[in-house]
Design a protein around this motif. Structure first.
Motif, mmCIF file in Angstrom:
data_model
loop_
_atom_site.group_PDB
_atom_site.id
_atom_site.type_symbol
_atom_site.label_atom_id
_atom_site.label_comp_id
_atom_site.label_asym_id
_atom_site.label_seq_id
_atom_site.Cartn_x
_atom_site.Cartn_y
_atom_site.Cartn_z
ATOM 1 N N ARG A 116 14.612 -5.100 8.105
ATOM 2 C CA ARG A 116 15.896 -4.441 7.883
ATOM 3 C C ARG A 116 16.012 -3.858 6.483
ATOM 4 O O ARG A 116 16.892 -3.055 6.214
ATOM 5 C CB ARG A 116 17.028 -5.442 8.113
ATOM 6 C CG ARG A 116 17.046 -6.020 9.524
ATOM 7 C CD ARG A 116 18.282 -6.855 9.764
ATOM 8 N NE ARG A 116 19.491 -6.062 9.559
ATOM 9 C CZ ARG A 116 20.699 -6.593 9.399
ATOM 10 N NH1 ARG A 116 20.846 -7.911 9.395
ATOM 11 N NH2 ARG A 116 21.751 -5.826 9.239
ATOM 12 N N ASN A 117 15.140 -4.287 5.613
ATOM 13 C CA ASN A 117 15.156 -3.869 4.215
ATOM 14 C C ASN A 117 13.762 -3.326 3.908
ATOM 15 O O ASN A 117 12.990 -3.936 3.181
ATOM 16 C CB ASN A 117 15.507 -5.083 3.339
ATOM 17 C CG ASN A 117 15.655 -4.741 1.877
ATOM 18 O OD1 ASN A 117 15.987 -3.613 1.522
ATOM 19 N ND2 ASN A 117 15.388 -5.719 1.026
ATOM 20 N N ILE A 118 13.437 -2.168 4.503
ATOM 21 C CA ILE A 118 12.062 -1.663 4.480
ATOM 22 C C ILE A 118 11.584 -1.467 3.041
ATOM 23 O O ILE A 118 12.182 -0.702 2.279
ATOM 24 C CB ILE A 118 11.948 -0.315 5.224
ATOM 25 C CG1 ILE A 118 12.546 -0.410 6.630
ATOM 26 C CG2 ILE A 118 10.484 0.120 5.294
ATOM 27 C CD1 ILE A 118 11.832 -1.327 7.568
ATOM 28 N N PRO A 119 10.506 -2.164 2.643
ATOM 29 C CA PRO A 119 10.013 -1.999 1.271
ATOM 30 C C PRO A 119 9.265 -0.678 1.110
ATOM 31 O O PRO A 119 8.438 -0.317 1.951
ATOM 32 C CB PRO A 119 9.064 -3.201 1.090
ATOM 33 C CG PRO A 119 8.708 -3.645 2.466
ATOM 34 C CD PRO A 119 9.765 -3.169 3.402
ATOM 35 N N ALA A 120 9.569 0.033 0.042
ATOM 36 C CA ALA A 120 8.947 1.335 -0.183
ATOM 37 C C ALA A 120 7.437 1.224 -0.356
ATOM 38 O O ALA A 120 6.705 2.177 -0.075
ATOM 39 C CB ALA A 120 9.563 2.009 -1.407
ATOM 40 N N ASP A 121 6.972 0.064 -0.826
ATOM 41 C CA ASP A 121 5.535 -0.105 -1.047
ATOM 42 C C ASP A 121 4.827 -0.759 0.136
ATOM 43 O O ASP A 121 3.626 -0.991 0.088
ATOM 44 C CB ASP A 121 5.279 -0.922 -2.314
ATOM 45 C CG ASP A 121 5.846 -2.334 -2.247
ATOM 46 O OD1 ASP A 121 6.701 -2.594 -1.362
ATOM 47 O OD2 ASP A 121 5.446 -3.186 -3.069
ATOM 48 N N ARG A 180 0.866 -1.180 0.000
ATOM 49 C CA ARG A 180 0.000 0.000 0.000
ATOM 50 C C ARG A 180 0.905 1.234 0.000
ATOM 51 O O ARG A 180 1.868 1.294 0.767
ATOM 52 C CB ARG A 180 -0.913 0.000 1.238
ATOM 53 C CG ARG A 180 -1.946 1.134 1.245
ATOM 54 C CD ARG A 180 -2.739 1.116 2.535
ATOM 55 N NE ARG A 180 -3.632 -0.010 2.629
ATOM 56 C CZ ARG A 180 -4.954 0.054 2.460
ATOM 57 N NH1 ARG A 180 -5.511 1.208 2.158
ATOM 58 N NH2 ARG A 180 -5.695 -1.023 2.593
ATOM 59 N N ASP A 181 0.580 2.190 -0.838
ATOM 60 C CA ASP A 181 1.394 3.397 -0.875
ATOM 61 C C ASP A 181 1.308 4.158 0.445
ATOM 62 O O ASP A 181 0.235 4.222 1.070
ATOM 63 C CB ASP A 181 0.940 4.307 -2.016
ATOM 64 C CG ASP A 181 1.851 5.515 -2.160
ATOM 65 O OD1 ASP A 181 2.973 5.347 -2.663
ATOM 66 O OD2 ASP A 181 1.446 6.610 -1.722
ATOM 67 N N PHE A 182 2.440 4.705 0.869
ATOM 68 C CA PHE A 182 2.498 5.407 2.154
ATOM 69 C C PHE A 182 1.418 6.483 2.272
ATOM 70 O O PHE A 182 0.765 6.616 3.315
ATOM 71 C CB PHE A 182 3.885 6.031 2.336
ATOM 72 C CG PHE A 182 4.002 6.876 3.575
ATOM 73 C CD1 PHE A 182 4.109 6.291 4.837
ATOM 74 C CD2 PHE A 182 3.986 8.255 3.481
ATOM 75 C CE1 PHE A 182 4.198 7.063 5.981
ATOM 76 C CE2 PHE A 182 4.081 9.038 4.632
ATOM 77 C CZ PHE A 182 4.192 8.435 5.881
ATOM 78 N N TYR A 183 1.196 7.232 1.201
ATOM 79 C CA TYR A 183 0.235 8.343 1.273
ATOM 80 C C TYR A 183 -1.211 7.870 1.353
ATOM 81 O O TYR A 183 -2.088 8.634 1.748
ATOM 82 C CB TYR A 183 0.416 9.272 0.066
ATOM 83 C CG TYR A 183 1.788 9.905 0.019
ATOM 84 C CD1 TYR A 183 2.223 10.770 1.032
ATOM 85 C CD2 TYR A 183 2.664 9.630 -1.021
ATOM 86 C CE1 TYR A 183 3.487 11.339 1.000
ATOM 87 C CE2 TYR A 183 3.930 10.193 -1.058
ATOM 88 C CZ TYR A 183 4.339 11.047 -0.043
ATOM 89 O OH TYR A 183 5.580 11.595 -0.075
ATOM 90 N N ASP A 184 -1.433 6.627 0.978
ATOM 91 C CA ASP A 184 -2.784 6.069 1.049
ATOM 92 C C ASP A 184 -2.994 5.185 2.275
ATOM 93 O O ASP A 184 -4.055 4.568 2.414
ATOM 94 C CB ASP A 184 -3.070 5.225 -0.211
ATOM 95 C CG ASP A 184 -3.051 6.057 -1.481
ATOM 96 O OD1 ASP A 184 -3.441 7.234 -1.409
ATOM 97 O OD2 ASP A 184 -2.632 5.528 -2.528
ATOM 98 N N THR A 185 -2.002 5.130 3.138
ATOM 99 C CA THR A 185 -2.083 4.273 4.328
ATOM 100 C C THR A 185 -2.553 5.113 5.498
ATOM 101 O O THR A 185 -1.773 5.869 6.092
ATOM 102 C CB THR A 185 -0.711 3.634 4.634
ATOM 103 O OG1 THR A 185 -0.204 3.018 3.457
ATOM 104 C CG2 THR A 185 -0.832 2.590 5.736
#
Length: 264
Positions: free
Chosen positions: A145-150, A96-101
């Motif tokens: 540790r590898n935070i996914p951008a999505d 989910r996109d950060f701005y839509d979360t």
């Protein structure tokens, strides 16, 4: 190495399928009594039946509860007053996109992925400490540790699990109780199989081949260059629950195939 958990009772949350089921099977194979948890009676009963067929001598119980709320955890604790081994596997994920979360999504992830483990650990750790033996394992993710951008909301919840496990290990230091995290990477789980069902039908490729292609496209830093099986993840968890792993506590143990590109 002969891992024998005879006389130990283990609870694996969200164990009616996927990685949780594989962990439950591994613990059964090591002679632990295993409590299978899921959100519905039908899913728990199906998992118990499948395990009993695989392991006729298995000692099994079911506990139906949705751990995404305090009330759900209380319902589980009403059924399960004590365990020697707690595997906090319950979790939700999805892009989910950060701005839509919105806040509601963040809260759902926090309650399920983090607070379920907080509440269960708070309930079960005192009994383990009193017995001077116990195991708590958090099933985190390489996304910690590898935070996914999505999936920033998911990654944050998985990083929180690492901090929680490390803090709890220090809180019970010297007690004979260990607390650790296991970090799977891309894994051929039930969820992945469902996601790839149409692609398998369309291409005629096996699930393993599609998983390899997924890894190389989306996790090209993978050292093994394929997805792990749920059994490979479960093997690490079973070892960490064993007497042989008594000197390992407060650790974040990766089963990510080398996706996280560092040496620690």
């Amino acid at each position: 190495m002969n891992i024998d958990l005879s006389g130990k009772t283990a609870l694996v949350t969200a164990s009616s399928g996927g990685i949780g089921y594989a962990i439950a099977a591994g613990l059964v194979e090591s002679h632990a009594e295993v409590i299978v948890n899921g959100r519905s009676s039908s899913s728990v009963d199906a998992a118990l039946s499948r395990l009993q067929q695989q392991y006729p001598q298995a000692r099994l119980r079911g506990a139906v509860a949705d751990l995404g709320s305090a009330e759900g955890v209380t319902a589980l604790l009403d059924q399960v007053p004590f365990v020697d081994i707690l595997v906090n596997n319950a979790g939700i994920y999805g892009p989910r996109d950060f701005y839509d979360t919105d806040d509601a999504v963040w809260e759902d992830y926090w309650q399920t992925n983090v607070m379920s483990g907080v509440r269960l650990s708070r309930a079960f750790l005192p009994g383990m400490v009193a017995k001077q033996w116990g195991r708590v394992v958090f099933i985190s993710s390489e996304s910690a540790r590898n935070i996914p951008a999505d999936m920033i909301h998911y990654g944050v919840s998985k990083t929180a699990q690492l901090a929680l496990a490390r803090g709890l290990a220090k809180r019970v230091a010297g007690s004979g109780v260990t607390v650790n995290s296991v970090l799977p990477g891309p894994t051929i789980s039930d969820g992945f199989a469902t996601m790839m069902q149409d692609e398998v039908a369309r291409t005629g490729k096996s699930l393993e081949v599609l998983a390899r292609e997924f890894v190389m496209a989306h996790r090209p830093s993978s050292v093994i260059q394929r997805a792990a099986s749920v059994e490979e993840v479960a093997n690490m968890v079973v070892y960490i629950c064993s007497q042989q792993a008594s000197a390992t506590s407060g650790a974040a143990l990766r089963v990510d195939g080398g996706v996280v590109d560092d040496i620690l």
